[in-house]
Design an enzyme around this catalytic site. Sequence first.
Site, PDB file in Angstrom:
ATOM      1  N   GLY A 164       0.771  -1.235   0.000  1.00 58.60           N
ATOM      2  CA  GLY A 164       0.000   0.000   0.000  1.00 58.60           C
ATOM      3  C   GLY A 164       0.804   1.287   0.000  1.00 58.60           C
ATOM      4  O   GLY A 164       0.305   2.318   0.457  1.00 58.60           O
ATOM      5  N   SER A 165       2.020   1.253  -0.543  1.00 57.52           N
ATOM      6  CA  SER A 165       2.787   2.509  -0.539  1.00 57.52           C
ATOM      7  C   SER A 165       2.148   3.554  -1.465  1.00 57.52           C
ATOM      8  O   SER A 165       2.155   4.746  -1.163  1.00 57.52           O
ATOM      9  CB  SER A 165       4.261   2.264  -0.918  1.00 57.52           C
ATOM     10  OG  SER A 165       4.385   1.899  -2.266  1.00 57.52           O
ATOM     11  N   ASN A 166       1.562   3.084  -2.568  1.00 58.40           N
ATOM     12  CA  ASN A 166       0.856   4.042  -3.440  1.00 58.40           C
ATOM     13  C   ASN A 166      -0.390   4.586  -2.761  1.00 58.40           C
ATOM     14  O   ASN A 166      -0.683   5.786  -2.855  1.00 58.40           O
ATOM     15  CB  ASN A 166       0.475   3.373  -4.762  1.00 58.40           C
ATOM     16  CG  ASN A 166       1.604   3.402  -5.763  1.00 58.40           C
ATOM     17  OD1 ASN A 166       1.967   4.460  -6.264  1.00 58.40           O
ATOM     18  ND2 ASN A 166       2.196   2.242  -6.027  1.00 58.40           N
TER      19      ASN A 166
ATOM     20  N   LEU B 145      -4.842  -7.001  -7.408  1.00 57.80           N
ATOM     21  CA  LEU B 145      -4.483  -8.010  -8.401  1.00 57.80           C
ATOM     22  C   LEU B 145      -5.647  -8.809  -8.976  1.00 57.80           C
ATOM     23  O   LEU B 145      -5.447  -9.665  -9.825  1.00 57.80           O
ATOM     24  CB  LEU B 145      -3.426  -8.958  -7.815  1.00 57.80           C
ATOM     25  CG  LEU B 145      -2.134  -8.222  -7.400  1.00 57.80           C
ATOM     26  CD1 LEU B 145      -1.104  -9.196  -6.852  1.00 57.80           C
ATOM     27  CD2 LEU B 145      -1.542  -7.411  -8.544  1.00 57.80           C
TER      28      LEU B 145
ATOM     29  N   LEU C  93      -8.975  -9.153 -11.355  1.00 56.50           N
ATOM     30  CA  LEU C  93      -9.617  -8.493 -12.503  1.00 56.50           C
ATOM     31  C   LEU C  93     -10.948  -7.888 -12.062  1.00 56.50           C
ATOM     32  O   LEU C  93     -11.713  -8.518 -11.334  1.00 56.50           O
ATOM     33  CB  LEU C  93      -9.847  -9.525 -13.612  1.00 56.50           C
ATOM     34  CG  LEU C  93     -10.316  -8.982 -14.958  1.00 56.50           C
ATOM     35  CD1 LEU C  93      -9.245  -8.093 -15.600  1.00 56.50           C
ATOM     36  CD2 LEU C  93     -10.664 -10.139 -15.900  1.00 56.50           C
ATOM     37  N   ILE C  94     -11.192  -6.647 -12.496  1.00 57.29           N
ATOM     38  CA  ILE C  94     -12.441  -5.973 -12.111  1.00 57.29           C
ATOM     39  C   ILE C  94     -13.594  -6.552 -12.933  1.00 57.29           C
ATOM     40  O   ILE C  94     -13.526  -6.583 -14.161  1.00 57.29           O
ATOM     41  CB  ILE C  94     -12.323  -4.447 -12.347  1.00 57.29           C
ATOM     42  CG1 ILE C  94     -11.167  -3.870 -11.525  1.00 57.29           C
ATOM     43  CG2 ILE C  94     -13.616  -3.726 -12.017  1.00 57.29           C
ATOM     44  CD1 ILE C  94     -11.278  -4.039 -10.029  1.00 57.29           C
TER      45      ILE C  94
ATOM     46  N   ASN D 231      -6.089   2.686 -12.690  1.00 56.97           N
ATOM     47  CA  ASN D 231      -5.084   1.739 -12.195  1.00 56.97           C
ATOM     48  C   ASN D 231      -3.695   2.295 -12.478  1.00 56.97           C
ATOM     49  O   ASN D 231      -3.516   3.083 -13.403  1.00 56.97           O
ATOM     50  CB  ASN D 231      -5.260   0.402 -12.926  1.00 56.97           C
ATOM     51  CG  ASN D 231      -4.246  -0.638 -12.476  1.00 56.97           C
ATOM     52  OD1 ASN D 231      -3.997  -0.799 -11.270  1.00 56.97           O
ATOM     53  ND2 ASN D 231      -3.635  -1.330 -13.419  1.00 56.97           N
TER      54      ASN D 231
ATOM     55  N   HIS E 127       0.130   0.822 -13.384  1.00 58.07           N
ATOM     56  CA  HIS E 127       0.870  -0.371 -13.788  1.00 58.07           C
ATOM     57  C   HIS E 127       2.355  -0.002 -13.824  1.00 58.07           C
ATOM     58  O   HIS E 127       2.708   1.074 -14.314  1.00 58.07           O
ATOM     59  CB  HIS E 127       0.389  -0.820 -15.176  1.00 58.07           C
ATOM     60  CG  HIS E 127       1.029  -2.091 -15.617  1.00 58.07           C
ATOM     61  ND1 HIS E 127       0.632  -3.318 -15.124  1.00 58.07           N
ATOM     62  CD2 HIS E 127       2.065  -2.332 -16.460  1.00 58.07           C
ATOM     63  CE1 HIS E 127       1.391  -4.258 -15.664  1.00 58.07           C
ATOM     64  NE2 HIS E 127       2.262  -3.687 -16.477  1.00 58.07           N
TER      65      HIS E 127
ATOM     66  N   ASP F  50      -5.038  -4.114 -18.081  1.00 56.91           N
ATOM     67  CA  ASP F  50      -4.060  -3.133 -18.566  1.00 56.91           C
ATOM     68  C   ASP F  50      -4.340  -2.580 -19.960  1.00 56.91           C
ATOM     69  O   ASP F  50      -3.421  -2.138 -20.648  1.00 56.91           O
ATOM     70  CB  ASP F  50      -2.637  -3.736 -18.553  1.00 56.91           C
ATOM     71  CG  ASP F  50      -2.267  -4.265 -17.176  1.00 56.91           C
ATOM     72  OD1 ASP F  50      -2.661  -3.627 -16.178  1.00 56.91           O
ATOM     73  OD2 ASP F  50      -1.592  -5.293 -17.105  1.00 56.91           O
TER      74      ASP F  50
HETATM   75  C1  GAR Z   1       3.002  -1.128  -7.608  1.00 59.89           C
HETATM   76  O1  GAR Z   1       4.290  -1.177  -8.141  1.00 59.89           O
HETATM   77  C2  GAR Z   1       1.978  -1.208  -8.723  1.00 59.89           C
HETATM   78  O2  GAR Z   1       2.388  -0.575  -9.897  1.00 59.89           O
HETATM   79  C3  GAR Z   1       1.878  -2.690  -8.923  1.00 59.89           C
HETATM   80  O3  GAR Z   1       1.884  -3.236  -7.627  1.00 59.89           O
HETATM   81  C4  GAR Z   1       2.697  -2.403  -6.803  1.00 59.89           C
HETATM   82  C5  GAR Z   1       1.960  -2.097  -5.514  1.00 59.89           C
HETATM   83  O4  GAR Z   1       2.803  -1.467  -4.601  1.00 59.89           O
HETATM   84  N1  GAR Z   1       0.692  -3.037  -9.643  1.00 59.89           N
HETATM   85  C6  GAR Z   1       0.662  -3.981 -10.587  1.00 59.89           C
HETATM   86  O5  GAR Z   1       1.621  -4.661 -10.890  1.00 59.89           O
HETATM   87  C7  GAR Z   1      -0.693  -4.151 -11.268  1.00 59.89           C
HETATM   88  N2  GAR Z   1      -0.562  -4.886 -12.491  1.00 59.89           N
HETATM   89  P1  GAR Z   1       2.218  -0.775  -3.307  1.00 59.89           P
HETATM   90  O6  GAR Z   1       1.310  -1.802  -2.625  1.00 59.89           O
HETATM   91  O7  GAR Z   1       3.418  -0.469  -2.466  1.00 59.89           O
HETATM   92  O8  GAR Z   1       1.461   0.439  -3.740  1.00 59.89           O
END
Ligand code: GAR
Length: 196
Positions: A12-14, A85, A87-88, A102, A104, A145
């Site tokens: 969850g850093s994003n 992860l 699919l919606i 999203n 990617h 995607d």
């Molecule tokens: C992120 O790098 C995001 O781009 C990726 O998962 C990570 C989540 O990091 N998403 C995918 O690969 C989707 N296809 P986070 O939990 O630290 O935000």
Amino acid sequence: MLNIAIFASGGGSNAEAIINHLKNHEYLSVRLIVSNRKNAGVLNRAKKHGIETLVIDREEFYKNKDFTIKLATAQIELIVLAGFLWLIPPFLVEAFPKKIINIHPALLPKYGGKGMYGYHVHQAVFDNKEKESGPTVHYVNEVYDEGNIILQARCQLLPTDQPEDIAAKVLRLEHQIYPVAVEIVGRFIREGKKNY
Ligand code: GAR
């Protein structure tokens, strides 16, 4: 307020970058964090910020009614996928037209699709000796995607960069562009514009 739900499966850093960016925002509010994993790190981050959480199982997620009602009850208007992860399902895409986005961790349309997530993406970029990479923010449709691109950022890769170095470079950019993209899309929804 325009309420946002962030869906996340991992650390969850994003999600936290978005939460921090939108703190005290005039009209955007992260109202709900949804996760498919009860031990996901994102849930602790949500609690730290006092944001409501919801853990869903596969059956509930793919069964139209209950989950949609929960989103409606929380008055969610924008869904932000941040490392989510699953699919919606089509009913959710239909219920939130141009209102699900999203991020990617690669320069789509390259390195997207089923199975292309997280480390797998950076390993593939490394294997192909790419000279650049970077995150893509895009709208979500029924195919992994493939929705329209909203924003991308690029970083140079060095021949010495390992997959984990590539991941770190891309993640740093994700934290910069995703909160901005969420704000832009939020403003478009608020202003009633159909597209970005
Ligand atoms: C992120 O790098 C995001 O781009 C990726 O998962 C990570 C989540 O990091 N998403 C995918 O690969 C989707 N296809 P986070 O939990 O630290 O935000």
